[in-house]
Design a protein around this motif. Structure first.
Motif, short mmCIF file in Angstrom:
data_model
loop_
_atom_site.label_atom_id
_atom_site.label_comp_id
_atom_site.label_asym_id
_atom_site.label_seq_id
_atom_site.Cartn_x
_atom_site.Cartn_y
_atom_site.Cartn_z
N VAL A 20 -19.75 -64.02 -46.74
CA VAL A 20 -20.27 -63.24 -45.61
C VAL A 20 -21.48 -63.97 -45.04
CG1 VAL A 20 -19.49 -61.04 -46.57
CG2 VAL A 20 -21.82 -61.82 -47.03
N THR A 21 -21.79 -63.70 -43.78
CA THR A 21 -22.99 -64.25 -43.15
C THR A 21 -24.01 -63.15 -42.96
OG1 THR A 21 -22.09 -63.89 -40.92
CG2 THR A 21 -21.65 -66.03 -41.94
N ARG A 36 -24.16 -65.69 -32.88
CA ARG A 36 -22.84 -66.31 -32.99
C ARG A 36 -22.91 -67.74 -33.52
NH1 ARG A 36 -18.37 -64.16 -31.07
NH2 ARG A 36 -17.47 -66.23 -30.73
N ASP A 37 -24.09 -68.34 -33.53
CA ASP A 37 -24.24 -69.68 -34.11
C ASP A 37 -24.56 -69.51 -35.59
OD1 ASP A 37 -26.70 -68.53 -33.47
OD2 ASP A 37 -27.65 -70.42 -32.92
N LEU A 38 -23.52 -69.32 -36.38
CA LEU A 38 -23.65 -68.94 -37.78
C LEU A 38 -23.50 -70.16 -38.67
CD1 LEU A 38 -21.45 -65.70 -37.64
CD2 LEU A 38 -23.85 -65.99 -37.02
N ASP A 39 -24.62 -70.62 -39.24
CA ASP A 39 -24.65 -71.82 -40.06
C ASP A 39 -24.23 -71.60 -41.50
OD1 ASP A 39 -25.88 -74.13 -38.50
OD2 ASP A 39 -27.37 -72.58 -38.11
N GLN A 40 -24.57 -70.43 -42.06
CA GLN A 40 -24.43 -70.23 -43.50
C GLN A 40 -23.61 -68.98 -43.82
OE1 GLN A 40 -28.02 -69.29 -42.68
NE2 GLN A 40 -28.74 -71.36 -42.31
N ALA A 41 -22.80 -69.09 -44.86
CA ALA A 41 -22.10 -67.93 -45.42
C ALA A 41 -22.22 -68.01 -46.93
CB ALA A 41 -20.63 -67.92 -45.00
N MET A 42 -22.38 -66.86 -47.58
CA MET A 42 -22.63 -66.87 -49.02
C MET A 42 -21.77 -65.88 -49.77
SD MET A 42 -26.15 -64.76 -49.79
CE MET A 42 -27.16 -65.49 -48.51
N ALA A 43 -21.63 -66.15 -51.06
CA ALA A 43 -21.09 -65.21 -52.02
C ALA A 43 -21.80 -65.47 -53.34
CB ALA A 43 -19.58 -65.38 -52.18
N VAL A 44 -22.27 -64.41 -53.98
CA VAL A 44 -23.01 -64.53 -55.23
C VAL A 44 -22.27 -63.76 -56.31
CG1 VAL A 44 -25.25 -64.25 -56.36
CG2 VAL A 44 -25.16 -64.60 -53.88
N GLU A 45 -22.10 -64.37 -57.47
CA GLU A 45 -21.40 -63.70 -58.57
C GLU A 45 -22.12 -63.96 -59.88
OE1 GLU A 45 -17.53 -65.28 -59.52
OE2 GLU A 45 -18.02 -67.20 -58.57
#
Length: 473
Positions: A54-55, A62-71
Motif C-alpha cells: 500500500v502507499t 498521484r506521483d507515488l514513489d513508495q509502497a510498503m508492507a510490514v510483517e
C-alpha cells in the motif's frame, strides 16, 4: 480566513514567472516519455505482484514513489518497500534524461506542481498507483526484535499496490483498529526505529507544516501537525536510505546525503536558548533526546525547535568512487544515509537506486551512472535552492493575501526567535510566521502584536508589538 484573490492573483503565475519555472516539457521529451510509458524496458524482473503493498501519501497525490508492507518474522520484522523504478523508463543520454537533469526535482506550488518527469510517467506508468502493475526497485529489509537492521536486499521486480492511503486516514485506522493488513505492524517497527534513532543521536524537529490550501476562488493557510504516522512512515524511508548508504560504502562507490556535525557554538547557542526559555536541559542529555521529549504544543518548545534548525544547516551530497569519502554521515540522522526512495520527484534517487541494484546483484555499476556522479551534487544543490525559494515565495504571498485588509488588527503571537533588529513571531489564527519590528521580544512567550503591513506585491507581512494589556490601554 479565506481571501479571494483578484485578477492575476488567483494563482501563483507571478511566482512561476519570477523563478522562470517551465510550463511544459519539450516535444521530444514528451514523445520519449509517451513511448516509454507504452513499452517500458523489462530487464529481467521478479514477479512480486502478490505482495500486499500500500502507499501512504497526502490526499490526492498521484506521483507515488513508495509502497510498503510490514510483517512479523519470528521475533523481528520484514519490511517490503517498493520504490518506483525510473530505470525502466529513462534512457541514459536521451532527451528525457537530459531534461530531468536540468530540472533536478519536482517543484510544488499550491496551484499545481512543476514535475521532474512528464505526467504520463510521474502520475501514470511509473507511479505505484493501486491496481497497476509497475516496475519497482523492491527492497527487503529484515530487522530484529529491537528494530535493528540485520539484512537488506534490493532487486528489480513487478509490483501491484493494493490501496492508496493518506496520512489522516491511516492515523484514524490505527485508532479504531481497522488498519490495512499490510501496515498493521507499522506502529511497532516505527516506534522501535524511532527509539534506535534517539539512541544514535538523530535530531527530529517537531515543527508543524504550514501549508497553503485552495478554497473556492481563494486560498487559506492551514497548520498540519506532525502525526505518528508521519514519523513511522519517515522511519521506513530512513531505514531504506541507511541500508542504501551501507551498500554504497561497502562497494566503494555512491552518493551520500551528508551533514557535518554542528559546530560547538551551535550547541552552546541552543543551550542558552533552552535556559532563556525555561527548559531544563541536563548536562548529560544530548540535543536529540531533549528535543524529542518536548511537547510541540508548548510555545517554548516551538521556539526551541526553531533555534535547533541551526544544528541542521549545511546538508549536501558527497560523491565517492574508489577512495572512501572524508564525510560519510548525516548529523541529523546520526548515520550514513543516501537518497533512493523518491525517484519520481528527485533526480539523485534514480542514480542511487541504480548503484544499489548493481551492487546487490554483484554486477558492475553502469558506466553512465559513474560518469554522472560528479555533477549530481551541483545539480541537486541548485534545484534544492530553487525549491526552497519557490516554497517561501508561495507562503509569503499567501500570508499577505490572507492578512490583506486587516492592517491595524491585533493578534496573539508566539515569539520564535529574536535577533538583530526584529523578531520572528508565529500567529496561530491564521497560521502566519512573520517579522515583528522589535528585536528584544522574549523567545517562547506569547505577546500581543498589531499588523502594520500586508503587502501582496512585495510578499511582505510585518507586525509591531502592542505595549500593555487591553486593561492597561
Amino acid at each position: 480566513m479565506v481571501v479571494r484573490a483578484k485578477g492575476d492573483r488567483i494563482g501563483f503565475a507571478r511566482v512561476r514567472e519570477e523563478f522562470a519555472l517551465p510550463t511544459d516539457f519539450p516535444e521530444d521529451v514528451l514523445a520519449e516519455a509517451d513511448r516509454a510509458a507504452g513499452a517500458w524496458r523489462d530487464t529481467g524482473r521478479d514477479d512480486a505482484t502478490d505482495l500486499p503493498l500500500v502507499t501512504i501519501d497526502p490526499p490526492g497525490s498521484r506521483d507515488l514513489d513508495q509502497a510498503m508492507a510490514v510483517e512479523r518474522v519470528g521475533a523481528g520484522f520484514r519490511v517490503h518497500y517498493a520504490i518506483a523504478d525510473l530505470g525502466a523508463f529513462v534512457t541514459p543520454g536521451g532527451a528525457l534524461d537530459r531534461e530531468v537533469r536540468r530540472r533536478g526535482q519536482t517543484i510544488y506550488l499550491p496551484d499545481g506542481n512543476v514535475p521532474l518527469h512528464p505526467g504520463v510517467l510521474s502520475e501514470g506508468a511509473a507511479s505505484l498507483l493501486p491496481g497497476q502493475v509497475t516496475p519497482a526497485a523492491l527492497w527487503t529489509l529484515d530487522c530484529d526484535s529491537d528494530g535493528l537492521l540485520e539484512h537488506a536486499d534490493v532487486r528489480r521486480a513487478f509490483v501491484r499496490s493494493q490501496a492508496r492511503l493518506d496520512y489522516d486516514t491511516v492515523q484514524r485506522s490505527f485508532a479504531d483498529r481497522t488498519a490495512h493488513p499490510a501496515i498493521q505492524e507499522l506502529p511497532a517497527i516505527g516506534r522501535l526505529r524511532r527509539e534506535r534513532a534517539l539512541e544514535r543521536g538523530a535530531v527530529e524537529l517537531q515543527l508543524p507544516d504550514q501549508d497553503v490550501e485552495a478554497n473556492g476562488d481563494g486560498w487559506r493557510l492551514v497548520l498540519r501537525p506532525r502525526t505518528e504516522v508521519d514519523a513511522w512512515n519517515a522511519e521506513i524511508s530512513l531505514l531504506t536510505g541507511m541500508a542504501a548508504a551501507k551498500l554504497m560504502l561497502d562497494a566503494g562507490v555512491g552518493i551520500l546525503r551528508t551533514l557535518p556535525d554542528p559546530e560547538n557554538g551551535a550547541v552552546k547557542w541552543l543551550r542558552r536558548s533552552a535556559r532563556s526559555l525555561g527548559i531544563t536541559w541536563p548536562r548529560a542529555m544530548d540535543a536529540a533526546k531533549l528535543l524529542a521529549g518536548l511537547d510541540p504544543d508548548r510555545p517554548e518548545a516551538l521556539a526551541l525547535f526553531m533555534d535547533a534548525t541551526r544544528l541542521l544547516r549545511g546538508a549536501g551530497y558527497t560523491v565517492f568512487d574508489g577512495a572512501a569519502p572524508r564525510l560519510t554521515t548525516h548529523a541529523g540522522i546520526a548515520a550514513p544515509y543516501a537518497h533512493v526512495t523518491a525517484p519520481l520527484r528527485r533526480l539523485v534517487d534514480r542514480f542511487g537506486a541504480e548503484i544499489c541494484l548493481a551492487v546487490a546483484a554483484d554486477r558492475p555499476v553502469p558506466e553512465w551512472v559513474r560518469s554522472a556522479l560528479p555533477e549530481l551534487p551541483t545539480l541537486m544543490a541548485g534545484s534544492d535552492t530553487l525549491a526552497a525559494r519557490v516554497d517561501k515565495a508561495c507562503l509569503d504571498q499567501t500570508e499577505a493575501w490572507v492578512l490583506a485588509g486587516r492592517i491595524g488588527q491585533e493578534f496573539d503571537a508566539i515569539v520564535l526567535r529574536s535577533e538583530g533588529g526584529s523578531s520572528d513571531v508565529f500567529v496561530t489564527h491564521p497560521p502566519v510566521i512573520a517579522k515583528c519590528a522589535d528585536g528584544n521580544l522574549p523567545e517562547g512567550e506569547t505577546v500581543r502584536v498589531r499588523l502594520t503591513q500586508a503587502d501582496a506585491d512585495a510578499r511582505k507581512v510585518v507586525f509591531e508589538r502592542v505595549d500593555g494589556s487591553e486593561e492597561e490601554r
